[in-house]
Design an enzyme around this catalytic site. Structure first.
Site, short mmCIF file in Angstrom:
data_model
loop_
_atom_site.label_atom_id
_atom_site.label_comp_id
_atom_site.label_asym_id
_atom_site.label_seq_id
_atom_site.Cartn_x
_atom_site.Cartn_y
_atom_site.Cartn_z
N ASP A 104 -3.65 7.84 4.93
CA ASP A 104 -4.63 7.12 4.13
C ASP A 104 -5.70 6.61 5.09
O ASP A 104 -5.38 5.97 6.09
CB ASP A 104 -3.94 5.94 3.42
CG ASP A 104 -4.52 5.68 2.05
OD1 ASP A 104 -5.76 5.63 1.94
OD2 ASP A 104 -3.74 5.52 1.09
N ASP A 205 -9.79 6.27 1.11
CA ASP A 205 -9.88 5.14 0.20
C ASP A 205 -11.34 4.86 -0.20
O ASP A 205 -12.21 4.76 0.68
CB ASP A 205 -9.30 3.92 0.93
CG ASP A 205 -9.02 2.75 0.02
OD1 ASP A 205 -8.10 2.86 -0.80
OD2 ASP A 205 -9.72 1.72 0.14
N GLU A 261 -11.02 9.26 -2.66
CA GLU A 261 -10.93 8.43 -3.86
C GLU A 261 -12.35 8.06 -4.27
O GLU A 261 -13.10 7.53 -3.45
CB GLU A 261 -10.11 7.18 -3.57
CG GLU A 261 -9.81 6.39 -4.83
CD GLU A 261 -9.35 4.97 -4.56
OE1 GLU A 261 -8.65 4.40 -5.42
OE2 GLU A 261 -9.70 4.40 -3.51
N HIS A 334 -0.28 4.27 -6.68
CA HIS A 334 0.13 2.89 -6.43
C HIS A 334 -0.76 1.87 -7.13
O HIS A 334 -0.51 0.67 -7.02
CB HIS A 334 0.15 2.64 -4.92
CG HIS A 334 -1.23 2.77 -4.33
ND1 HIS A 334 -1.90 3.98 -4.27
CD2 HIS A 334 -2.07 1.86 -3.81
CE1 HIS A 334 -3.09 3.78 -3.74
NE2 HIS A 334 -3.22 2.50 -3.45
N ASP A 335 -1.82 2.32 -7.79
CA ASP A 335 -2.73 1.40 -8.49
C ASP A 335 -2.59 1.48 -10.01
O ASP A 335 -3.28 0.75 -10.72
CB ASP A 335 -4.19 1.75 -8.15
CG ASP A 335 -4.53 1.50 -6.69
OD1 ASP A 335 -3.91 0.60 -6.08
OD2 ASP A 335 -5.42 2.20 -6.16
C1 NOJ Z 1 -8.18 1.63 -3.47
C2 NOJ Z 1 -6.71 1.57 -3.16
O1 NOJ Z 1 -6.06 2.62 -3.81
C3 NOJ Z 1 -6.23 0.20 -3.58
O2 NOJ Z 1 -4.84 0.09 -3.55
C4 NOJ Z 1 -6.89 -0.81 -2.68
O3 NOJ Z 1 -6.54 -2.10 -3.12
C5 NOJ Z 1 -8.41 -0.67 -2.70
N1 NOJ Z 1 -8.86 0.69 -2.64
C6 NOJ Z 1 -9.00 -1.39 -1.52
O4 NOJ Z 1 -8.67 -0.74 -0.34
#
Ligand code: NOJ
Length: 559
Positions: A104, A205, A261, A334-335
């Site tokens: 990541d 990210d 992302e 994970h989000d």
């Molecule tokens: C996206 C990530 O997937 C998330 O978990 C994170 O809190 C934010 N970006 C900030 O890095």
């Protein structure tokens, strides 16, 4: 519709990626926190499952304000997870198990405890000052009205120099200044350092947030506590220039997998990031399909799924990129709350609906991502108290709901419970022993009590399990090029219950039929008469021509 161009073959198009959230995967030293040695122990399992690439959520040194997405040293390992020796062993062992490791890369921001920021905040003429985004206050207030993604203002005042720094996430995650070429080269060097160690790629990210619109104009504040930075931060003016530079200086020198992302990305924009000839990334994570059930409070409202809309969105991405660029396919990470609880059924139809969702996703064109536990149908958690949550985002949101918006506590709790990222972050459920086999210590976040029923051990011994079904989906992809390279056409666009599509490659066709409801529904596929002998994937013991049973999924292969 048919395919625009023949697609060049690449290993990353043929791969299945498995995401590990290391904090919650496997603890090996009884401190209640997952670690690298724990992951090493589970590599044989992942090889058995058949995935190709492991995406590791951040394992770098971090004070863990946002569980590792706040990095204080990009070239070191988080103490709780182990050491650099552990990492090197993990990499070696992963490769020995035919598994690649995708790191990541979190470089929109660092931690405020990173040495660069510690220096940067010291004085206006510090050599690291321009590694971050500093501005004077305006009329004794923040430089603009932007809100941070985790609540509050996106600016924090720093009295050492009487200025504010930008943090689009928490105040402990200051944004890096990508307009500074020195910073860019630092990042590129660091990436090369990891690639030279042998890692196989990067998940980047919020990479589409690295270029901000000059002047940082106020955002729309209608109906909000703070202004919305989206138009001035996402897909900004220099983002493609910076990613091309990254590609040219780093990525092009290695054979790697990259996925960016990219919240608020459109298909047109995605072609620039992930077009086959864009010279930037392999693919992006779009968010449109994940936002389809949002409402008044954004992700904190979960409307019933509008399947027609979901199909429309995924079809737009499938056909928009066909022959031109590459899709990533995901329901979970994970989000996100767990998909089987969100768009499936985590009660009576747990097994069937989890398999149906897996089928629907894995037969699309793109690289599928499995988030740890998805392969056994892990569910959302029946949280009963706000004290059970750990995630900064949902805790701040709860506070905003109750103390700033004046929402009733029960309603606020219900919203957090349904949408919190902690639904995805409870420990991996390995077996029915204490803490689901995750840890012999006290887990940093409670294990979902349903681990006694839903766990790997139970499913590995059951051929009819979700786990075996996922293993077969992966195997099917490996044995059928059409799943990877076939073109996509939506069928029954207006059907509110069934997601049906076909894939075509040469003279082969795959028909995919998925019932998203707990009712039996009738289907008739234009141009295809269902033939049981052509069934190659099925999640039901019964088959009725023309009728799909609750959550039934069928895939037919016609030669
Ligand atoms: C996206 C990530 O997937 C998330 O978990 C994170 O809190 C934010 N970006 C900030 O890095």
């Amino acid at each position: 519709m048919g395919q625009k161009n023949a697609i060049e073959k690449s290993w990353w198009k043929e791969s299945v990626v498995y995401q590990i959230y290391p904090r919650s995967y496997q603890d090996s030293n009884r401190d209640g926190i997952g670690d690298l040695q724990g992951i090493i122990k589970r590599l044989p399992y992942l090889q058995w499952l058949g995935v190709d690439v492991i995406w590791l959520s951040p394992v770098y040194k971090s004070p863990n304000d946002d569980n590792g997405y706040d990095i204080s040293d990009y070239r070191d390992i988080m103490t709780e997870f182990g050491t650099m020796e552990d990492f090197e062993l993990l990499l070696k062992e992963a490769h020995n198990h035919d598994l690649k490791i995708m790191m990541d890369l979190v470089v929109n921001h660092s931690s405020d405890e990173h040495a660069w920021f510690v220096e940067s905040r010291k004085s206006k003429d510090n050599p690291y000052r321009d590694y971050y985004i500093w501005r004077e206050g305006k009329d004794g207030r923040e430089p603009n009205n932007w809100g941070g993604s985790f609540g509050g203002s996106a600016w924090k005042y720093d009295d050492a120099t009487d200025m504010y720094f930008l943090h689009t996430f928490s105040p402990k995650q200051p944004d890096l200044n990508w307009d500074n070429p020195v910073l860019r080269n630092e990042v590129f060097d660091m990436m090369s350092w990891w690639l030279d160690k042998g890692v196989d790629g990067f998940r980047m990210d919020v990479i589409n947030m690295i270029s901000k619109v000059p002047g940082l104009p106020d955002g729309n504040q209608e109906g909000r506590l703070y202004g919305d930075f989206t138009p001035y931060v996402m897909n900004g003016p220099h983002v493609h220039e910076y990613l091309k530079e990254m590609n040219q200086k780093v990525l092009s020198k290695y054979d790697v997998i990259t996925v960016g992302e990219a919240p608020a990305v459109s298909v047109e924009e995605a072609k620039k990031y992930a077009g086959f000839d864009s010279g930037e990334l392999n693919m992006v994570f779009e968010f449109e399909h994940m936002c389809v059930d949002e409402g008044k409070y954004g992700k904190w409202t979960k409307l019933p799924l509008d399947l027609v809309k979901l199909k429309e969105i995924l079809t737009k991405w499938e056909t928009g990129l066909d022959g031109l660029g590459w899709n990533s396919l995901y329901w979970n990470n994970h989000d996100q709350p767990r998909i089987v609880s969100r768009w499936g059924n985590d009660g009576e139809y747990h097994n069937k609906s989890a398999k149906m969702l897996g089928t629907c996703l894995h037969m699309l064109q793109g690289t599928p991502y499995i988030y740890q536990g998805e392969e056994i149908g892990m569910t959302n958690v029946d949280f009963t108290s706000i004290n059970q949550f750990r995630d900064i985002e949902c805790l701040n949101q709860y506070d905003d709901f109750v103390n700033k918006i004046g929402m009733d506590k029960e309603e606020a709790f219900a919203r957090i419970k349904k949408s919190s990222r902690d639904n995805a972050r409870t420990p991996m459920q390995w077996d029915s022993s204490v803490n689901g086999g995750f840890s012999e210590g006290t887990p940093w976040i409670e294990v979902n009590p349903n681990y006694t029923n839903i766990n790997v051990e139970a499913q590995i011994n059951d051929e009819d399990s979700i786990l075996h079904f996922y293993k077969n989906l992966i195997k099917f992809r490996k044995n059928h090029e059409i799943v990877v390279y076939g073109s996509y056409d939506l069928l029954l666009a207006d059907d509110p219950n069934v997601f049906a599509y076909k894939r075509t490659l040469g003279n082969q066709t795959l028909y995919v039929l998925c019932n998203f409801t707990e009712q039996s529904v009738d289907v008739e596929i234009p141009g295809y008469e269902e033939d049981k002998n052509q069934l190659v994937i099925h999640n039901d013991t019964e088959w009725t021509k023309g009728t799909l049973h609750p959550y039934e999924a069928r895939v037919y292969l016609v030669n």
